[in-house]
Design a protein around this motif. Structure first.
Motif, short mmCIF file in Angstrom:
data_model
loop_
_atom_site.label_atom_id
_atom_site.label_comp_id
_atom_site.label_asym_id
_atom_site.label_seq_id
_atom_site.Cartn_x
_atom_site.Cartn_y
_atom_site.Cartn_z
N ALA A 210 0.85 -1.21 0.00
CA ALA A 210 0.00 0.00 0.00
C ALA A 210 0.87 1.25 0.00
CB ALA A 210 -0.91 -0.01 1.22
N SER A 211 1.92 1.23 0.82
CA SER A 211 2.86 2.35 0.87
C SER A 211 3.48 2.59 -0.50
CB SER A 211 3.95 2.04 1.90
OG SER A 211 5.05 2.91 1.74
N GLN A 212 3.89 1.52 -1.14
CA GLN A 212 4.51 1.62 -2.45
C GLN A 212 3.55 2.20 -3.48
OE1 GLN A 212 5.83 -2.17 -3.97
NE2 GLN A 212 7.13 -1.24 -5.54
N LEU A 213 2.31 1.74 -3.46
CA LEU A 213 1.30 2.21 -4.42
C LEU A 213 1.05 3.71 -4.26
CD1 LEU A 213 -1.32 -0.70 -4.26
CD2 LEU A 213 0.10 -0.07 -6.23
N MET A 214 0.98 4.18 -3.02
CA MET A 214 0.66 5.59 -2.79
C MET A 214 1.86 6.50 -3.04
SD MET A 214 -1.89 5.52 0.54
CE MET A 214 -0.70 4.70 1.60
N GLY A 222 -7.77 5.29 -0.93
CA GLY A 222 -8.90 4.43 -1.28
C GLY A 222 -8.51 3.39 -2.32
N GLN A 223 -7.75 3.80 -3.32
CA GLN A 223 -7.30 2.86 -4.35
C GLN A 223 -6.32 1.84 -3.78
OE1 GLN A 223 -5.85 5.96 -6.99
NE2 GLN A 223 -7.48 5.52 -8.49
N ALA A 224 -5.42 2.32 -2.91
CA ALA A 224 -4.46 1.42 -2.27
C ALA A 224 -5.17 0.41 -1.38
CB ALA A 224 -3.45 2.22 -1.46
N SER A 227 -6.67 -2.27 -3.50
CA SER A 227 -5.63 -3.03 -4.19
C SER A 227 -4.82 -3.92 -3.26
CB SER A 227 -4.68 -2.08 -4.93
OG SER A 227 -5.38 -1.34 -5.91
N THR A 228 -5.08 -3.81 -1.95
CA THR A 228 -4.32 -4.62 -0.99
C THR A 228 -5.24 -5.46 -0.10
OG1 THR A 228 -4.22 -2.70 0.48
CG2 THR A 228 -2.31 -3.12 -0.92
N GLY A 229 -6.46 -5.68 -0.59
CA GLY A 229 -7.33 -6.63 0.11
C GLY A 229 -8.26 -6.04 1.14
N TYR A 230 -8.38 -4.71 1.19
CA TYR A 230 -9.27 -4.07 2.16
C TYR A 230 -10.44 -3.41 1.43
CZ TYR A 230 -5.51 -4.66 5.56
OH TYR A 230 -4.54 -5.20 6.39
#
Length: 256
Positions: A210-214, A222-224, A227-230
């Motif tokens: 999630a950190s990497q995506l953001m 919200g997108q992260a 994309s990480t199962g939440y």
């Protein structure tokens, strides 16, 4: 009677078949001493004989295959009473081969026998013989690896599953069931090797992704989250703050 399957040297990089065939040997038939530049495996279908390598002699019977490595001096001879019939496959290898193949001279494997028998199907092929045999060699190597380990590396299988499916709704109980393990035993095994429980490993991996995506790719919290199962942004934000000490928004502002 000897039957050779003619092959073209395609110079494939990982596994490259160069020779294949079958022979029903005469009593006492011998070959060698000889040296080859490729790997050569002989699977004994019937009868038996003796394989000589490294100054030692190894009796070989039906259901076994012996290994000739590149540039090794070897010799082998059929029994005078019950001569062997064998199938062989020779190949060069640019990839790492199973450790056991490097150190063991004679294997017992009836499962490999079926694969060796199927090598002969290449003779009826007008095209693609070499690629077909390449696949069969990989099957033999796979079987050697399976027999090399008495027990799979459950933790590595689990880690790979988590790292490939972290964006899905992963259940640790279901993961343990996929591995045919009791959940308690699986968790203990996982913690012993990684220092974390499976659930903690999953959470940490999700947070890092999630950190990497953001930060690196500019995704919103919200997108992260999705994309990480939440599915719930609030659960994601709570877990993120617990992991990093700040909210997703604050984290992005600080990193940028």
């Amino acid at each position: 009677m000897q039957k050779d399957i003619l092959l073209t040297d395609l110079k494939l990089r990982d596994i490259n078949p160069v020779i294949c065939g079958r022979e029903d040997c005469r009593p006492g038939h011998a070959f060698g001493p000889a040296v080859r530049f490729y790997w050569l495996l002989h699977y004994v279908v019937h009868g038996h004989g003796v394989f000589h390598s490294g100054g030692k002699s190894y009796p070989v019977r039906a259901g076994q295959f012996f290994v000739i490595r590149p540039f090794e001096v070897t010799e082998y001879q059929a029994d005078s009473q019950e001569p062997w019939e064998y199938i062989w496959i020779g190949f060069t290898a640019g990839m790492s081969l199973p450790e056991k193949l490097q150190t063991t001279n004679v294997f017992t494997s009836h499962r490999c026998g079926r694969i060796f028998s199927s090598l002969l199907d290449a003779e009826a092929m007008q095209e693609g013989r070499e690629l077909y045999l390449c696949g069969k060699i990989h099957q033999i190597l796979s079987q050697i690896l399976q027999e090399e380990k008495s027990e799979p590396d459950y933790v590595e299988l689990a880690k790979n599953y988590i790292e490939s499916n972290y964006m899905k709704n992963i259940s640790i109980l279901e993961l343990a069931r996929k591995l045919n393990l009791n959940r308690s035993y699986f968790s203990s095994l996982f913690h012993k090797k990684t220092g974390k429980s499976p659930q903690q490993y999953l959470t940490d991996y999700r947070m890092e992704k999630a950190s990497q995506l953001m930060v690196e790719y500019g995704y919103t919290p919200g997108q992260a989250s999705l994309s990480t199962g939440y599915a719930d942004i609030f659960s994601f934000s709570r877990m993120f703050k617990r992991h990093f000490g700040v909210s997703p928004t604050e984290y992005c502002q600080n990193r940028r």
